[in-house]
Design a protein around this motif. Sequence first.
Motif, mmCIF file in Angstrom:
data_model
loop_
_atom_site.group_PDB
_atom_site.id
_atom_site.type_symbol
_atom_site.label_atom_id
_atom_site.label_comp_id
_atom_site.label_asym_id
_atom_site.label_seq_id
_atom_site.Cartn_x
_atom_site.Cartn_y
_atom_site.Cartn_z
ATOM 1 N N ARG A 60 -40.649 -21.902 61.445
ATOM 2 C CA ARG A 60 -39.800 -21.377 62.508
ATOM 3 C C ARG A 60 -39.896 -19.851 62.500
ATOM 4 N NH1 ARG A 60 -34.895 -25.357 63.193
ATOM 5 N NH2 ARG A 60 -35.579 -27.123 61.946
ATOM 6 N N LEU A 61 -39.762 -19.255 63.665
ATOM 7 C CA LEU A 61 -39.744 -17.802 63.764
ATOM 8 C C LEU A 61 -38.343 -17.297 63.427
ATOM 9 C CD1 LEU A 61 -41.059 -15.078 64.654
ATOM 10 C CD2 LEU A 61 -40.274 -15.621 66.979
ATOM 11 N N THR A 62 -38.264 -16.295 62.543
ATOM 12 C CA THR A 62 -36.970 -15.704 62.209
ATOM 13 C C THR A 62 -36.824 -14.345 62.895
ATOM 14 O OG1 THR A 62 -37.747 -14.495 60.248
ATOM 15 C CG2 THR A 62 -37.092 -16.811 59.947
ATOM 16 N N ALA A 63 -35.593 -13.918 63.053
ATOM 17 C CA ALA A 63 -35.333 -12.616 63.673
ATOM 18 C C ALA A 63 -35.927 -11.487 62.838
ATOM 19 C CB ALA A 63 -33.828 -12.420 63.847
ATOM 20 N N GLU A 64 -35.891 -11.643 61.517
ATOM 21 C CA GLU A 64 -36.437 -10.615 60.625
ATOM 22 C C GLU A 64 -37.938 -10.472 60.825
ATOM 23 O OE1 GLU A 64 -32.602 -11.928 59.449
ATOM 24 O OE2 GLU A 64 -34.442 -13.134 59.648
ATOM 25 N N GLU A 65 -38.632 -11.596 60.948
ATOM 26 C CA GLU A 65 -40.088 -11.555 61.183
ATOM 27 C C GLU A 65 -40.392 -10.923 62.536
ATOM 28 O OE1 GLU A 65 -41.507 -15.553 58.714
ATOM 29 O OE2 GLU A 65 -40.657 -15.741 60.728
ATOM 30 N N LEU A 66 -39.582 -11.243 63.521
ATOM 31 C CA LEU A 66 -39.791 -10.683 64.859
ATOM 32 C C LEU A 66 -39.599 -9.169 64.844
ATOM 33 C CD1 LEU A 66 -40.227 -10.935 67.904
ATOM 34 C CD2 LEU A 66 -37.811 -11.557 68.134
ATOM 35 N N ILE A 67 -38.509 -8.710 64.285
ATOM 36 C CA ILE A 67 -38.213 -7.279 64.250
ATOM 37 C C ILE A 67 -39.321 -6.500 63.548
ATOM 38 C CG2 ILE A 67 -36.654 -5.551 63.260
ATOM 39 C CD1 ILE A 67 -34.375 -7.592 63.725
ATOM 40 N N ALA A 68 -39.865 -7.083 62.485
ATOM 41 C CA ALA A 68 -40.884 -6.401 61.688
ATOM 42 C C ALA A 68 -42.172 -6.144 62.467
ATOM 43 C CB ALA A 68 -41.190 -7.210 60.434
ATOM 44 N N HIS A 69 -42.372 -6.843 63.563
ATOM 45 C CA HIS A 69 -43.626 -6.722 64.323
ATOM 46 C C HIS A 69 -43.458 -6.026 65.670
ATOM 47 C CE1 HIS A 69 -44.742 -9.780 61.343
ATOM 48 N NE2 HIS A 69 -45.990 -9.417 61.566
ATOM 49 N N ILE A 70 -42.251 -5.642 66.013
ATOM 50 C CA ILE A 70 -42.011 -4.990 67.299
ATOM 51 C C ILE A 70 -42.304 -3.493 67.194
ATOM 52 C CG2 ILE A 70 -40.233 -4.357 68.982
ATOM 53 C CD1 ILE A 70 -38.913 -7.042 68.459
ATOM 54 N N THR A 71 -43.020 -2.977 68.171
ATOM 55 C CA THR A 71 -43.303 -1.543 68.272
ATOM 56 C C THR A 71 -42.923 -1.082 69.688
ATOM 57 O OG1 THR A 71 -45.547 -1.616 69.195
ATOM 58 C CG2 THR A 71 -45.332 -2.003 66.817
ATOM 59 N N PRO A 72 -43.008 0.219 69.958
ATOM 60 C CA PRO A 72 -42.742 0.678 71.330
ATOM 61 C C PRO A 72 -43.683 0.087 72.370
ATOM 62 C CG PRO A 72 -42.596 2.515 69.796
ATOM 63 C CD PRO A 72 -43.134 1.348 69.014
ATOM 64 N N LYS A 73 -44.827 -0.459 71.937
ATOM 65 C CA LYS A 73 -45.786 -1.041 72.880
ATOM 66 C C LYS A 73 -45.584 -2.543 73.097
ATOM 67 C CE LYS A 73 -49.509 2.301 72.029
ATOM 68 N NZ LYS A 73 -50.937 2.461 71.627
ATOM 69 N N THR A 74 -44.640 -3.136 72.380
ATOM 70 C CA THR A 74 -44.413 -4.577 72.516
ATOM 71 C C THR A 74 -43.848 -4.902 73.894
ATOM 72 O OG1 THR A 74 -43.946 -4.769 70.151
ATOM 73 C CG2 THR A 74 -43.244 -6.585 71.563
ATOM 74 N N LYS A 75 -44.477 -5.852 74.571
ATOM 75 C CA LYS A 75 -43.983 -6.232 75.904
ATOM 76 C C LYS A 75 -43.603 -7.701 76.000
ATOM 77 C CE LYS A 75 -44.640 -5.422 80.791
ATOM 78 N NZ LYS A 75 -45.508 -4.830 81.834
#
Length: 390
Positions: free
Chosen positions: A149-164
Amino acid sequence: MRNPLSEKAVALEPSGIRKFFDIVSEMPDAISLGVGEPDFDTPWHVREEGIYSLEKGRTFYTSNAGLKELKQEIGSYLKRRCQVEYDPDHEIMVTVGGSEAIDLALRAMINPGDEVLIPTPCYVSYYPCAVLADAVPVVIELKEENEFRLTAEELIAHITPKTKVLILPFPNNPTGAIMERKDLEPIAEVVREKDIMVITDEIYSELTYSGNHVTIASLPGMWERTVLINGFSKAYAMTGWRLGYTAAPRMILEQMLKIHQYAIMCAPTTSQYAAVEAMRNGDDDVAMMRESYDQRRRFVLKTLKEMGLSCFEPKGAFYVFPNIKRFGMSSEEFAETLLKEEKVAVVPGSAFGSCGEGFIRISYAYSLKALKEALGRVGRFVKRLEEKGK
């Protein structure tokens, strides 16, 4: 002569699944547990409606977005099953399978250099579709200890200003993992806070064995930033009819429709008439097939446990994703040796992303008789590997 080929196309890797299917097709007595396709025939009343549409001469183009009555049925279905409402005239479009909808959604939203988050292991098309849309794919490696399952922590760790865009592939191919409401709520919170879009691929939504499927589009503040993709292939055993659909806010759907107009024109007319019947009168068929898959799921899990193969319990789709790391073989080596020695085809987990290494995908979209024979062969193979390792 000038090189006629696109560098982008040449750089794409071919599907890691296909070569095993090609070998099996020429191998007598081989059993394939690799195909992600229902073994049921399309329900007769659905086929009959397709035949009737041909007999009536309904062989012309439909509107680009699809038959009005089909879009209305899709809208009714989404409201009834997913608690989300879409305007059939402006927010729903019929596509050539769910795969076309994935491609359209990415091309309609991506500018060159935008980043697309792709949780893996996952369906093989997301990464290349992102590349073809000039996006930068960013892989999020999911973990077996989290039941993939995708966790919020994993998601946050991969977000950058270029994430769309975030792609949500649940219920998941190849793992069978699902995301329940309690899993989606923290994901939705991050998505809203970081102002990113979601493409949710729900092609296996009807094949959920633990509670009811929940779409992230139904959560507060998520409808307007979600493109929902589904189709008829898995739930209604209509793979060859090549029919899917997408529902999205009008602003996004209008751009998807323009690309669809130029690339496709419209989805197959005969398939659309058959799909109207499937949506109106197919609930019992779906329930019957889901019950059968669940029976097979439980049998496969029990058998894998008996042969000592570790496997978390998948609660969606029709796949199991056992762990084969203890044998010291790569996923591809395991699959190739199994095919050679026991004539059983499975798919290496590495075909679905690097974090799938050490796993294999087994489809249980086969009869119990075929599963018993195939898993008996797998059991013999595993026993030999264990004896060699002693």
